[in-house]
Design a protein around this motif. Structure first.
Motif, PDB file in Angstrom:
ATOM      1  N   GLU A 198      45.068  37.567  -9.753  1.00 44.72           N
ATOM      2  CA  GLU A 198      46.307  38.355  -9.889  1.00 44.72           C
ATOM      3  C   GLU A 198      46.176  39.673  -9.120  1.00 44.72           C
ATOM      4  OE1 GLU A 198      47.295  38.739 -14.014  1.00 44.72           O
ATOM      5  OE2 GLU A 198      47.617  36.597 -14.295  1.00 44.72           O
ATOM      6  N   ALA A 199      45.615  39.572  -7.913  1.00 44.14           N
ATOM      7  CA  ALA A 199      45.373  40.733  -7.047  1.00 44.14           C
ATOM      8  C   ALA A 199      46.510  40.830  -6.032  1.00 44.14           C
ATOM      9  CB  ALA A 199      44.029  40.595  -6.355  1.00 44.14           C
ATOM     10  N   VAL A 200      47.482  41.673  -6.309  1.00 51.06           N
ATOM     11  CA  VAL A 200      48.708  41.731  -5.501  1.00 51.06           C
ATOM     12  C   VAL A 200      48.426  42.164  -4.068  1.00 51.06           C
ATOM     13  CG1 VAL A 200      50.986  42.812  -5.287  1.00 51.06           C
ATOM     14  CG2 VAL A 200      50.096  42.215  -7.540  1.00 51.06           C
ATOM     15  N   ILE A 201      47.587  43.174  -3.897  1.00 50.59           N
ATOM     16  CA  ILE A 201      47.316  43.682  -2.549  1.00 50.59           C
ATOM     17  C   ILE A 201      46.633  42.628  -1.693  1.00 50.59           C
ATOM     18  CG2 ILE A 201      45.987  45.375  -1.231  1.00 50.59           C
ATOM     19  CD1 ILE A 201      46.460  47.367  -3.498  1.00 50.59           C
ATOM     20  N   GLU A 202      45.614  41.977  -2.234  1.00 46.50           N
ATOM     21  CA  GLU A 202      44.916  40.948  -1.462  1.00 46.50           C
ATOM     22  C   GLU A 202      45.826  39.755  -1.196  1.00 46.50           C
ATOM     23  OE1 GLU A 202      42.210  41.534   0.006  1.00 46.50           O
ATOM     24  OE2 GLU A 202      41.763  43.392  -1.061  1.00 46.50           O
ATOM     25  N   LYS A 203      46.724  39.453  -2.125  1.00 44.55           N
ATOM     26  CA  LYS A 203      47.690  38.374  -1.914  1.00 44.55           C
ATOM     27  C   LYS A 203      48.587  38.712  -0.731  1.00 44.55           C
ATOM     28  CE  LYS A 203      51.646  36.079  -4.122  1.00 44.55           C
ATOM     29  NZ  LYS A 203      52.474  36.018  -5.347  1.00 44.55           N
ATOM     30  N   GLU A 204      49.061  39.957  -0.662  1.00 45.96           N
ATOM     31  CA  GLU A 204      49.936  40.370   0.435  1.00 45.96           C
ATOM     32  C   GLU A 204      49.195  40.318   1.765  1.00 45.96           C
ATOM     33  OE1 GLU A 204      51.590  42.786   3.470  1.00 45.96           O
ATOM     34  OE2 GLU A 204      49.772  43.340   2.386  1.00 45.96           O
ATOM     35  N   ILE A 205      47.948  40.753   1.781  1.00 44.66           N
ATOM     36  CA  ILE A 205      47.159  40.738   3.021  1.00 44.66           C
ATOM     37  C   ILE A 205      46.969  39.299   3.507  1.00 44.66           C
ATOM     38  CG2 ILE A 205      44.885  41.228   4.019  1.00 44.66           C
ATOM     39  CD1 ILE A 205      44.730  43.649   2.112  1.00 44.66           C
ATOM     40  N   ALA A 206      46.701  38.393   2.577  1.00 41.78           N
ATOM     41  CA  ALA A 206      46.529  36.979   2.936  1.00 41.78           C
ATOM     42  C   ALA A 206      47.840  36.380   3.457  1.00 41.78           C
ATOM     43  CB  ALA A 206      46.026  36.191   1.730  1.00 41.78           C
ATOM     44  N   LEU A 207      48.949  36.718   2.807  1.00 41.83           N
ATOM     45  CA  LEU A 207      50.256  36.251   3.263  1.00 41.83           C
ATOM     46  C   LEU A 207      50.560  36.767   4.668  1.00 41.83           C
ATOM     47  CD1 LEU A 207      52.612  36.635   0.153  1.00 41.83           C
ATOM     48  CD2 LEU A 207      52.177  34.521   1.426  1.00 41.83           C
ATOM     49  N   ASN A 208      50.310  38.059   4.866  1.00 43.20           N
ATOM     50  CA  ASN A 208      50.570  38.675   6.162  1.00 43.20           C
ATOM     51  C   ASN A 208      49.742  38.002   7.259  1.00 43.20           C
ATOM     52  OD1 ASN A 208      51.733  41.079   7.713  1.00 43.20           O
ATOM     53  ND2 ASN A 208      49.551  41.307   8.101  1.00 43.20           N
ATOM     54  N   GLY A 209      48.479  37.717   6.946  1.00 45.54           N
ATOM     55  CA  GLY A 209      47.621  37.035   7.908  1.00 45.54           C
ATOM     56  C   GLY A 209      48.149  35.662   8.263  1.00 45.54           C
ATOM     57  N   ARG A 210      48.610  34.942   7.262  1.00 42.61           N
ATOM     58  CA  ARG A 210      49.193  33.614   7.520  1.00 42.61           C
ATOM     59  C   ARG A 210      50.427  33.745   8.414  1.00 42.61           C
ATOM     60  NH1 ARG A 210      52.667  30.183   3.488  1.00 42.61           N
ATOM     61  NH2 ARG A 210      52.979  28.289   4.699  1.00 42.61           N
ATOM     62  N   GLY A 211      51.241  34.773   8.147  1.00 44.96           N
ATOM     63  CA  GLY A 211      52.422  35.003   8.969  1.00 44.96           C
ATOM     64  C   GLY A 211      52.056  35.274  10.418  1.00 44.96           C
ATOM     65  N   LEU A 212      50.988  36.047  10.639  1.00 47.76           N
ATOM     66  CA  LEU A 212      50.545  36.342  11.999  1.00 47.76           C
ATOM     67  C   LEU A 212      50.151  35.072  12.758  1.00 47.76           C
ATOM     68  CD1 LEU A 212      48.375  39.530  11.345  1.00 47.76           C
ATOM     69  CD2 LEU A 212      50.549  39.437  12.586  1.00 47.76           C
ATOM     70  N   VAL A 213      49.407  34.200  12.087  1.00 55.06           N
ATOM     71  CA  VAL A 213      48.982  32.952  12.729  1.00 55.06           C
ATOM     72  C   VAL A 213      50.195  32.078  13.046  1.00 55.06           C
ATOM     73  CG1 VAL A 213      47.643  30.842  12.459  1.00 55.06           C
ATOM     74  CG2 VAL A 213      46.698  33.010  11.644  1.00 55.06           C
ATOM     75  N   LEU A 214      51.131  31.972  12.108  1.00 53.56           N
ATOM     76  CA  LEU A 214      52.332  31.182  12.337  1.00 53.56           C
ATOM     77  C   LEU A 214      53.159  31.749  13.488  1.00 53.56           C
ATOM     78  CD1 LEU A 214      53.368  30.489   8.635  1.00 53.56           C
ATOM     79  CD2 LEU A 214      52.628  28.782  10.314  1.00 53.56           C
ATOM     80  N   MET A 215      53.198  33.075  13.604  1.00 51.90           N
ATOM     81  CA  MET A 215      53.934  33.697  14.700  1.00 51.90           C
ATOM     82  C   MET A 215      53.313  33.320  16.045  1.00 51.90           C
ATOM     83  SD  MET A 215      55.013  37.687  15.226  1.00 51.90           S
ATOM     84  CE  MET A 215      53.328  38.322  15.151  1.00 51.90           C
TER      85      MET A 215
END
Length: 263
Positions: free
Chosen positions: A106-123
């Motif tokens: 339930e680590a919100v900050i690390e969840k956001e960082i992981a999501l952002n990283g996934r978005g970068l790869v998809l981009m």
């Protein structure tokens, strides 16, 4: 009875001592891991092998802790290093693993960082609409956290996405928003990234003077300038000089960019 009580108290003292030193060791390892991850982030743009080495050392120390938040952080950093070096499949694997750990903790900050990283790869893979949705989800998370630097990163990424999609006006809007969020953080490396991308968008808009101004701003930053950002700015200036038919200057800047890139 007395000997029994003495033995009992000795066992309690022994247990307390072991617990105390175990706690001390645990706290020391956490501090070391934190230092290793910060060291990795400090060299992630210019020294990939060293950055990964720091992450691997952190992994070894974290093995016996079974801390999902910590594992999320470690995998996020490793994913970031692989993303910067262009190893997108490895980066995506680490970001997906980090996301699983973050949800577990339930680590919100690390969840956001992981999501952002996934978005970068998809981009990078051209999945712009999916990446856009992820970046907007990250924006919502960071608005709730009131995290200006993370919001700047989200707008920066959306600026890149819109630039790559061909919407220069919307790209510039996001880049300006990123710059605004960084007003109170002048020493953040992200400022250089925003200025470089803003220069590129100005160039594509046909405003060569503003593009040149932004690239020069990047090169004048002696505190946070990395080889990657220096190469980007020198290459951009070389393109501007070439279009201005200043061929000798363009060649000199191109050679300087190449020399920086291979360091």
């Amino acid at each position: 009875m007395g000997s029994f009580n003495n033995m009992f108290y000795l066992r309690i003292l022994f247990f307390c001592a072991v617990s105390f030193f175990s706690f001390q060791s645990f706290a020391s390892d956490l501090q070391t891991i934190d230092s290793l991850l910060k060291a990795s982030a400090a060299v992630q743009y210019d020294q990939k092998e060293m950055a990964i080495s720091y992450v691997n050392q952190a992994k070894e120390l974290a093995k016996r802790m079974e801390d999902p938040r910590l594992n999320a952080r470690i995998n996020n950093q490793e994913g970031t290093v692989y993303y910067i070096s262009g190893e997108y499949e490895l980066a995506l694997r680490r970001y997906l693993l980090a996301y699983e750990f973050a949800v577990q903790a339930e680590a919100v900050i690390e969840k956001e960082i992981a999501l952002n990283g996934r978005g970068l790869v998809l981009m990078v893979e051209g999945e712009y609409e999916v990446a856009k949705g992820i970046f907007e989800e990250c924006l919502a998370i960071n608005h709730s956290l009131n995290d200006s630097v993370r919001l700047a990163k989200n707008h920066f990424n959306l600026g890149i996405l819109q630039n790559e999609s061909g919407d220069l006006e919307l790209s510039m809007n996001h880049l300006n928003a990123a710059s605004d969020y960084l007003t109170n953080f002048p020493n953040k490396h992200l400022n250089l990234m925003v200025n470089n991308r803003t220069a590129k968008v100005y160039h594509e808009m046909g405003d060569l003077d503003k593009a040149s101004e932004k690239y020069i701003m990047v090169l004048q930053d002696s505190l946070t300038l990395s080889n990657w950002e220096k190469t980007f700015a020198l290459t951009g200036l070389a393109q501007l000089k070439f279009e201005d038919e200043s061929i000798d200057e363009a060649l000199a800047l191109g050679k300087a960019a190449y020399g920086t890139a291979v360091i």
